[in-house]
Enzyme design. Structure first.
Site, PDB file in Angstrom:
ATOM      1  N   GLY A   1       0.828  -1.305  -0.133  1.00  0.00           N
ATOM      2  CA  GLY A   1      -0.240   0.053   0.011  1.00  0.00           C
ATOM      3  C   GLY A   1       0.882   1.246  -0.002  1.00  0.00           C
ATOM      4  O   GLY A   1       1.938   1.254  -0.392  1.00  0.00           O
ATOM      5  N   SER A   2       0.275   2.416   0.820  1.00  0.00           N
ATOM      6  CA  SER A   2       1.024   3.313   0.477  1.00  0.00           C
ATOM      7  C   SER A   2       2.481   3.601   1.105  1.00  0.00           C
ATOM      8  O   SER A   2       3.002   4.591   1.035  1.00  0.00           O
ATOM      9  CB  SER A   2       0.157   4.606   1.042  1.00  0.00           C
ATOM     10  OG  SER A   2      -1.226   4.504   0.576  1.00  0.00           O
TER      11      SER A   2
END
Lengths: 455, 485
Positions: free
Chosen positions: B217-218
């Site tokens: 993810g981020s």
């Protein structure tokens, strides 16, 4: 029968004593080293042990001094060395065993029995040629001994081979006795027939082949070894018998054709056995590729090869390896145990020991004055040599593995006693030829003295 | 007959020479190969019956030791701390093989690695004193315990390492397992427990920290930012349009921001606010240059850790596939799609920023000691990869500090310590609960520890979980303990 104390006899017995002391020194040192691998002190039973092997050697030595004073000086000390190394190794393997499974005490007892048999043989066989007279008795006894394990009730199969006989509390291997008995017969028979066997040959092309009617004596031992192979599942003894017979036939006749035919016959028998019997096939397949089934069928052989590799050049040292992981290490695989803990140095030393033992035995044969003792000694020497090759070659994967003992080194009562008898017979032959040579020399000297007086 | 006897005797000599040749082959030429063969029972027995060193935590707790027992194997391996170290230290098992530190450091523990062991005096040599060595881990038992407590039974992983040396201080994942039954000498018991572990739905025997991959993810935007800056695709001044979604070419679906809001600004702003649209654009623009930059962090390669089995390689879009697979590169920009990383790899990403660009070789062993505790060997700090120049690292560090000060990672703030961090909330599949991620290092100006935390599927928070709310507090507790604040 009493021999005058000859100078040759005194010198040879002196040498024997000196070499024996050297052998005992090596063995005693090995025993101390083994004990030191367990605890940093000299073992309590060390002096007892040293005293026992010392007295056994002295008994054998005194017996030779008294009963065969002119006999070869190297055979007994080399046998003592090999036996001592074997005993130290057996004691070492015992360390890894439960006390009920220990075999060193039994080996010690058997050594004493072996020395007893050695002395008795020297006492009973005062004249080797007398043995030739009973050749057919020996043949019968030999064949009977071979068949005994097949007898119901007393015969026993151990580790897949049926070559044991139960006698009360003892299990004995009559095949070991058969070995000696049959060599007596072969020697006597071949001395009788050797002219016939050597001359009656046919020429086919450039090859001389024995006359078919003389192949009979060759076929009989051949059939016997096939029987041993099939009935008793004992490939090692089978190969041993046949090889010894072919070698004696060659010595008696000087015809290499017999060797060629013999090798051919044995090859044919082996091929047949390979196709007909699964245990023979299995042995052969393991030899060709032991790495295929390391866990089960190839376990013994691969662990043996691992033992040699783990030992390397100098070995792990006595008591510091794990030769106990090889199954039946005290008998068939004693040489692998030596390879692991004493390294290439140890295995070469043992091998050279055997080379000297077998070489001395052949020297006894060459020095023998008459045909029968000559052939008999050559046969006994061949037994020792072939047996060593069969088992050492087996555990090092030079040839398929077959279970025979390493003479004097392996644990095993029957084998030890038989080898002591072989030793005694060789010493008897050696003493006899030396005595004859001495007598001849005296006669020559006397004649020369007479001639010089007459002149 | 003498000539024939000599022939036979010569034959015997030839046979002996053959034997001597074969013995030379077995005992000299092929000896090493035979001695080291894994099927050689001696090797196996020596490992189990011989003395075996202890495995100790960095704070001196015994993690594994051997005690004499009265059976054929003579010694029993004990794991007093049970599941706390099971997935790194592993176990020594007769029946199912050995793993982890027990396997990787077997030569040291069993004393076979004699090069590292010096005999004290001749007396020891003569007495044949059997020697073994201890392995001291860089893992701390209190940090392991805290990781376990902080995860609180939620499935997930915590990895803390020293970025400057690569030494791993904590590496724990839930669920774990008790290694003790596997070290039993009883075949039946071992096999039954082993089957039980294999059949357990949550796979407790799997070391998730270094052998499981997740979409990062981020948190992966650290890598995207580095790639963009060092390839010149973006400068800190570049302005990204404020937009709700971005649809890369070839894509059937658009990539939107968290919560569907619109998001934009300069590089720092889109980093601090974790704008998916901006980073998906960067991933697409990087194209074939992106995998090359990822390689600098160690993605695509198995980190060379001192464990056996070792760490698995993290993955990304395959080089050379951009032309036909553009959406995957856009998704890689936000740590989704074909990007899948181990928690260990993400700690190493944070560590690369902390060191000013260098990725160190990760290791769990700190030193080898003898039976009196004297150091025989220290496991050296060695560089593995160079991810970026120091200037880029400094820029990203500042962004990460802002994330914690005013962005998505405010839950990671520690009084008096500047923490640099990055949150991640990774989609796993349509309708699944997202993984909550947090990676960080502290103190930002002189980093001592880098940390990566993942709570699978948001843990107890489920749908409402974000990296900032669920994972960041766990990372903060780890840093507080280790920094002593």
């Amino acid at each position: 029968m009493s021999h005058p104390r000859s100078r040759l006899g005194r010198r040879r017995r002196g040498e024997e004593l000196g070499l024996g002391a050297l052998a005992l020194l090596i063995v005693g040192t090995g025993y101390v080293l083994l004990a030191l691998s367990e605890a940093p002190e000299i073992p309590a039973n060390f002096w007892g042990f040293l005293g026992a092997i010392f007295s056994l050697f002295v008994v054998a030595h005194l017996a030779v001094r008294r009963l065969a004073p002119r006999a070869d000086a190297t055979l007994l000390p080399i046998a003592a060395l090999l036996l001592g190394i074997g005993f130290v190794m057996i004691s070492r393997l015992d360390l890894a065993e439960k006390s009920s499974d220990r075999v060193a005490p039994a080996q010690a007892t058997w050594t004493a029995v072996g020395v007893g048999a050695f002395v008795v043989t020297l006492l009973l066989v005062r004249n080797v040629r007398s043995l030739a007279r009973y050749r057919y008795t020996f043949l019968l006894l030999g064949v009977a001994a071979l068949m005994l394990p097949l007898a119901p009730g007393i015969g026993r199969e151990i580790n897949g081979a049926r070559l044991w006989v139960h006698l009360g509390p003892l299990t004995v291997q009559p095949g070991e006795a058969a070995k000696v008995l049959l060599v007596v017969f072969f020697a006597a028979y071949l001395v009788d027939k050797r002219e016939l066997l050597a001359s009656g040959s046919r020429r086919i092309g450039r090859m001389y082949l024995p006359d078919p009617k003389h192949l009979g004596p060759l076929l009989l031992p051949w059939a016997a070894s096939i029987m041993i192979m099939v009935q008793q599942k004992d490939l090692g003894s089978s190969l041993l018998f046949f090889a010894v017979f072919v070698a004696m036939l060659y010595v008696a006749t000087g015809r290499a054709g017999y060797v060629a035919v013999g090798v051919g016959l044995f090859g044919a028998a082996a091929l047949f056995a390979y196709n007909a019997f699964s245990h023979v096939q299995s042995r052969f397949d393991i030899w060709l590729n032991p790495w295929q089934d390391v866990e089960f069928r190839g376990y013994q052989l691969t662990q043996s090869l691992f033992a040699f590799g783990s030992g390397g050049f100098a070995g792990t040292g006595l008591g510091l390896g794990r030769p106990d992981v090889i199954p039946v290490a005290t008998t068939d695989f004693i040489f692998a145990a030596i390879g692991e803990e004493l390294g290439l140095l140890g295995t070469m030393a043992v091998l050279i020991g055997f080379l000297l033992l077998v070489g001395s035995a052949f020297r006894v044969a060459i020095q023998a004055m008459r045909p029968f003792p000559k052939l008999f000694a050559a046969g006994l020497a061949t037994i020792l040599g072939v047996q060593t090759f069969v088992i050492v070659g087996g555990v090092t994967r030079v040839i398929p593995l077959t279970g025979v003992t390493l003479p004097f080194v392996s644990y095993g009562g029957s084998s030890l006693v038989a080898n002591f008898v072989i030793l005694a017979l060789l010493l008897r032959i050696s003493d006899e030829s030396a005595a004859e040579a001495e007598a001849e020399a005296e006669q020559v000297a006397a004649r020369q003295a007479v001639e010089s007086v007459q002149a | 007959m003498n000539a024939q006897i000599r022939h036979v005797g010569l034959g015997a000599v030839v046979l002996m020479v053959v034997l001597a040749a074969q013995l030379t082959w077995l005992q000299v030429i092929d000896a090493e190969h035979l001695a080291d063969d894994p099927r050689n029972t001696r090797t196996f027995l020596r490992d189990f019956t011989g003395p075996r060193g202890e495995i100790l935590s960095a704070d001196g707790k015994v993690v594994a030791r051997s005690v004499p027992v009265d059976d054929e194997y003579e010694r029993q391996r004990l794991y007093p701390l049970g599941e706390l170290f099971a997935q790194t230290v592993g176990y020594q098992s007769i029946w199912v093989g050995s793993t982890g530190v027990e396997k990787a450091y077997n030569d040291v523990l069993s004393g076979r690695d004699l090069k590292s062991l010096k005999l004290k005096d001749l007396g020891e040599l003569l007495l044949g004193k059997e020697r073994s060595a201890n392995v001291v881990l860089s893992l701390r038992s209190d940090a392991q315990q805290l990781a376990k407590d902080a995860l609180g039974g939620q499935k997930g992983s915590v990895v803390v390492l020293e970025p400057a040396t690569g030494a791993i201080v904590a590496m724990y994942s839930t669920p774990s397992f008790d290694p003790q039954p596997l070290a039993s000498h009883k075949h039946r018991e071992v096999q039954a427990y082993f089957n039980l572990l294999a059949a357990a739905p949550d796979n407790p025997a799997l070391p998730r920290t270094y052998r499981e991959r997740y979409p990062p993810g981020s948190t992966f935007k650290i890598v995207t930012t580095e790639a963009a800056l060092d390839t010149g695709i973006a400068t800190p001044e570049r302005e990204f349009p404020s937009e709700r979604s971005f649809t890369p070419p070839q894509a059937s679906q658009s990539i939107s921001n968290f919560g569907g809001r619109s998001c934009g600004g300069n590089l720092e702003e889109v980093f601090v606010n974790s704008c998916n649209t901006a980073f998906a654009r960067l991933g697409f623009e990087l194209g074939e240059q992106f995998p090359l930059r990822m390689q600098g962090f160690g993605v695509y390669a198995a980190p060379p850790i001192d464990l056996d089995p070792g760490a698995v390689a993290s993955t990304g879009p395959l080089p050379g596939t951009f032309a036909t697979n553009k959406p995957s590169f856009a998704l890689a920009g936000i740590g989704q799609g074909e990007v899948a990383t181990t928690p260990l790899q993400m700690a190493m990403v944070a560590g690369a920023v902390a060191t000013g660009g260098t990725v160190m070789r990760p290791h769990v062993g700190a030193e080898v000691t003898d039976d009196e505790g004297r150091t025989l060997r220290t496991i050296p700090a060695r560089a593995w990869k160079t991810a970026m120049p120091a200037a880029t690292a400094a820029t990203i560090r500042d962004y990460m500090v802002q994330v914690v000060e005013r962005g998505t990672g405010t839950a990671a703030q520690i009084d008096g310590v500047a923490v640099a961090g990055k949150t991640g909330t990774a989609q796993t599949c349509e309708g699944c609960k997202p993984h909550a991620w947090f990676v960080a290092f502290a103190p930002a100006e002189a980093p001592r520890y880098a940390v990566a935390v993942i709570v699978e599927n948001g843990g107890v928070s489920g749908d409402t979980a974000t990296g900032g709310r669920v994972a960041a507090p766990i990372a903060t507790r780890m840093l507080r303990l280790l920094l002593g604040v």
